[in-house]
Design a protein around this motif. Structure first.
Motif, PDB file in Angstrom:
ATOM      1  N   LYS A 107       0.818  -1.218   0.000  1.00  0.00           N
ATOM      2  CA  LYS A 107       0.000   0.000   0.000  1.00  0.00           C
ATOM      3  C   LYS A 107       0.851   1.266   0.000  1.00  0.00           C
ATOM      4  CE  LYS A 107      -4.255  -1.794   1.967  1.00  0.00           C
ATOM      5  NZ  LYS A 107      -5.469  -1.460   2.701  1.00  0.00           N
ATOM      6  N   LYS A 149      -2.663   2.095   7.969  1.00  0.00           N
ATOM      7  CA  LYS A 149      -2.877   0.868   7.187  1.00  0.00           C
ATOM      8  C   LYS A 149      -1.564   0.113   7.098  1.00  0.00           C
ATOM      9  CE  LYS A 149      -6.336   3.175   4.371  1.00  0.00           C
ATOM     10  NZ  LYS A 149      -6.849   3.477   3.034  1.00  0.00           N
ATOM     11  N   GLY A 157     -10.493  -4.500   5.156  1.00  0.00           N
ATOM     12  CA  GLY A 157     -10.443  -3.608   6.308  1.00  0.00           C
ATOM     13  C   GLY A 157      -9.679  -4.142   7.508  1.00  0.00           C
ATOM     14  N   GLU A 180      -2.529   7.863   6.731  1.00  0.00           N
ATOM     15  CA  GLU A 180      -3.305   8.727   5.836  1.00  0.00           C
ATOM     16  C   GLU A 180      -4.126   9.709   6.624  1.00  0.00           C
ATOM     17  OE1 GLU A 180      -4.444   5.834   2.100  1.00  0.00           O
ATOM     18  OE2 GLU A 180      -6.034   6.704   3.288  1.00  0.00           O
ATOM     19  N   GLU A 181      -4.338  10.840   6.029  1.00  0.00           N
ATOM     20  CA  GLU A 181      -5.275  11.802   6.608  1.00  0.00           C
ATOM     21  C   GLU A 181      -6.656  11.141   6.651  1.00  0.00           C
ATOM     22  OE1 GLU A 181      -6.278  15.724   4.565  1.00  0.00           O
ATOM     23  OE2 GLU A 181      -4.311  16.061   5.476  1.00  0.00           O
ATOM     24  N   VAL A 183     -10.143  11.134   5.875  1.00  0.00           N
ATOM     25  CA  VAL A 183     -10.882  11.915   4.880  1.00  0.00           C
ATOM     26  C   VAL A 183     -12.347  12.044   5.285  1.00  0.00           C
ATOM     27  CG1 VAL A 183     -11.632  11.936   2.454  1.00  0.00           C
ATOM     28  CG2 VAL A 183      -9.351  11.091   3.044  1.00  0.00           C
ATOM     29  N   GLU A 188     -18.549   6.430  -0.826  1.00  0.00           N
ATOM     30  CA  GLU A 188     -17.478   5.590  -1.367  1.00  0.00           C
ATOM     31  C   GLU A 188     -18.001   4.963  -2.650  1.00  0.00           C
ATOM     32  OE1 GLU A 188     -15.103   3.152   1.254  1.00  0.00           O
ATOM     33  OE2 GLU A 188     -15.796   4.288   2.992  1.00  0.00           O
ATOM     34  N   GLU A 268      -7.728   2.853  -3.184  1.00  0.00           N
ATOM     35  CA  GLU A 268      -6.834   1.758  -3.564  1.00  0.00           C
ATOM     36  C   GLU A 268      -7.400   1.042  -4.767  1.00  0.00           C
ATOM     37  OE1 GLU A 268      -6.523  -1.227  -0.529  1.00  0.00           O
ATOM     38  OE2 GLU A 268      -8.661  -1.582  -0.491  1.00  0.00           O
TER      39      GLU A 268
HETATM   40  P1  ADP Z   1      -8.911  -2.741   2.759  1.00  0.00           P
HETATM   41  O1  ADP Z   1      -7.876  -2.865   1.694  1.00  0.00           O
HETATM   42  O2  ADP Z   1      -8.602  -3.560   3.944  1.00  0.00           O
HETATM   43  O3  ADP Z   1     -10.306  -2.884   2.234  1.00  0.00           O
HETATM   44  P2  ADP Z   1      -9.229   0.153   2.702  1.00  0.00           P
HETATM   45  O4  ADP Z   1      -8.055   0.970   2.408  1.00  0.00           O
HETATM   46  O5  ADP Z   1     -10.193  -0.046   1.570  1.00  0.00           O
HETATM   47  O6  ADP Z   1      -8.773  -1.239   3.309  1.00  0.00           O
HETATM   48  O7  ADP Z   1     -10.008   0.774   3.925  1.00  0.00           O
HETATM   49  C1  ADP Z   1     -11.199   0.201   4.450  1.00  0.00           C
HETATM   50  C2  ADP Z   1     -12.228   1.272   4.744  1.00  0.00           C
HETATM   51  O8  ADP Z   1     -11.708   2.195   5.722  1.00  0.00           O
HETATM   52  C3  ADP Z   1     -12.587   2.136   3.543  1.00  0.00           C
HETATM   53  O9  ADP Z   1     -13.582   1.539   2.756  1.00  0.00           O
HETATM   54  C4  ADP Z   1     -13.063   3.417   4.234  1.00  0.00           C
HETATM   55  O10 ADP Z   1     -14.398   3.272   4.687  1.00  0.00           O
HETATM   56  C5  ADP Z   1     -12.160   3.518   5.439  1.00  0.00           C
HETATM   57  N1  ADP Z   1     -10.976   4.381   5.121  1.00  0.00           N
HETATM   58  C6  ADP Z   1      -9.834   3.971   4.540  1.00  0.00           C
HETATM   59  N2  ADP Z   1      -8.977   4.998   4.380  1.00  0.00           N
HETATM   60  C7  ADP Z   1      -9.578   6.084   4.881  1.00  0.00           C
HETATM   61  C8  ADP Z   1      -9.203   7.470   5.011  1.00  0.00           C
HETATM   62  N3  ADP Z   1      -8.019   7.920   4.626  1.00  0.00           N
HETATM   63  N4  ADP Z   1     -10.099   8.310   5.570  1.00  0.00           N
HETATM   64  C9  ADP Z   1     -11.304   7.872   5.995  1.00  0.00           C
HETATM   65  N5  ADP Z   1     -11.713   6.586   5.912  1.00  0.00           N
HETATM   66  C10 ADP Z   1     -10.881   5.700   5.359  1.00  0.00           C
END
Ligand code: ADP
Length: 383
Positions: A107, A149, A157, A180-181, A183, A188, A268
């Motif tokens: 990632k 992450k 998740g 990450e910030e 957001v 989504e 991603e």
């Molecule tokens: P995975 O690869 O395990 O699915 P993700 O990167 O898709 O992980 O993150 C899972 C969930 O976490 C996302 O669908 C979102 O709801 C939340 N999320 C991830 N990154 C952020 C972020 N930078 N700000 C706010 N919510 C986030």
């Protein structure tokens, strides 16, 4: 010269539900498909007679499996890239390419790739360990809140921690990670794109993740997404930009955040069939599975036109039940028109395990949603 598509020996790394649905799509055209995974009773083994027992993370297994194939593809990205590099050097076509997989598996590298290619994504930094994160917070160089992450092998998740305050620092995950910030987002969205061997691309209509109000889990995937036509075209253009930047062949599922300020950020990607494309089987002119097979065998891409709206819900193992799966409420659900149930054929259920999915189609999205709620409440996987 590329062999005719029916003469190509196609190897798929991974025998889960995505592999199963790839094989189902391929069998319509009599494609020569083989699967590599640990156990032939995995979902794909039930529909694909050419099943090699081995592990897609083990280089020797992938090499032995791949050496007599024309094309190798994946249904999961955490595979032995070293083996795929070697197979590619030996002249076997590997789609998605090992170089793309190497970036996507990590990632951190993925985020750096977006930065290098001016692809909008949430601001981030990379950290070597949870201690380094604690130190950065203490010394004021890292501000709360943020999202942590793990760089490798996150899934659904599980490798994600939302750190809102000092107490949450207890939840920090170990190992090298991406910060990450957090957001602020209104939606989504996912856009599944296919890119063929000539660099032609086609995007499927955007899909919206609809969250359960209380559980904060994705409950339904809805297509079309409730976004404006302008937002839809921005999301599509962004997803295509990402697929072209990677130069991948096959599907690329691009997960996007629509921020409160109205911008799209790339979260991603996955270079394979994706959960957010299941509904294409019933809703689109071409399914994501057929599209992937078209792309990797050198065929022209199919139309991605949405024929009818649909809602997809994952059928998860009911919490509190482990063992031989029993499907409760089945009869009442399949009585309804437009309710398409896919069971993956996993013998054992576990809490929240993905056991199947249901795509509900109707003339309108509202009607599909009402019926999807009925299915959600009635159809249970217990033991
Ligand atoms: P995975 O690869 O395990 O699915 P993700 O990167 O898709 O992980 O993150 C899972 C969930 O976490 C996302 O669908 C979102 O709801 C939340 N999320 C991830 N990154 C952020 C972020 N930078 N700000 C706010 N919510 C986030």
């Amino acid at each position: 010269m590329l062999k005719q598509f029916t003469q190509q020996k196609i190897g798929i790394l991974g025998g889960g539900q995505l592999g199963k649905m790839l094989c189902q799509a391929g069998s319509q055209w009599g494609l020569d498909l083989s699967i590599l995974d640990e156990r032939p009773d995995f979902p794909a083994g039930q529909v694909c007679p050419q099943f090699t027992v081995g592990h897609f993370r083990q280089a020797e297994d992938v090499l032995a499996f791949g050496k007599d194939k024309d094309v190798i593809t994946i249904e999961i990205e955490h595979v032995s890239v070293e083996a795929l590099e070697q197979l590619e050097q030996e002249g076997i076509l590997v789609y998605p390419g090992p170089a793309v997989l190497r970036i996507i598996q990590d990632k951190g590298l993925q985020k750096e790739f977006y930065r290098q290619h001016q692809i909008p994504t949430a601001p981030f930094q990379l950290m070597a360990s949870s201690d380094a994160i604690r130190f950065a917070v203490k010394s004021g160089t890292l501000k709360l809140p943020f999202v942590q992450k793990t760089r490798e092998a996150g899934y659904d998740g599980r490798g994600v921690a939302v750190i809102r305050n000092v107490e949450d620092l207890e939840k920090l995950l170990d190992g090298p990670s991406l910060i990450e910030e957090l957001v602020a987002m209104s939606k989504e969205i996912a856009v599944v794109v296919a890119r063929d061997i000539h660099g032609e691309v086609k995007a499927f209509p955007a899909v919206e993740m609809v969250f359960h109000e209380e559980a904060n889990l994705v409950e339904f995937l809805s297509c079309p997404a409730a976004i404006t036509a302008e937002q839809e075209s921005i999301a599509e253009a962004l997803a295509i930009q990402v697929a072209q930047a990677f130069g991948t062949v096959g599907l690329l599922a691009v997960e996007l955040f629509l921020t409160d300020s109205g911008d799209f950020l790339v979260n991603e990607v996955a270079p394979r069939p994706h959960n957010s494309g299941h509904h294409t089987i019933e809703c689109c002119e071409t399914s994501q599975y057929e599209q992937h097979l078209r792309a990797i065998t050198g065929l022209p891409l199919g139309s991605t036109r949405l024929i009818r709206p649909g809602i997809m819900l994952n059928l998860l193992g009911e919490p509190g039940y482990t063992g031989a799966a029993i499907y409760e409420g089945w009869d009442e659900c399949i009585e309804w028109p437009g309710v398409h149930v896919h069971l993956y054929g996993k013998a054992e259920t576990r809490p929240y395990r993905k056991m199947g999915h249901v795509t509900v189609v109707a003339d309108t999205l509202e009607e599909a949603r009402d019926r999807a709620r009925f299915v959600r409440d009635k159809l249970k996987v217990i033991a």
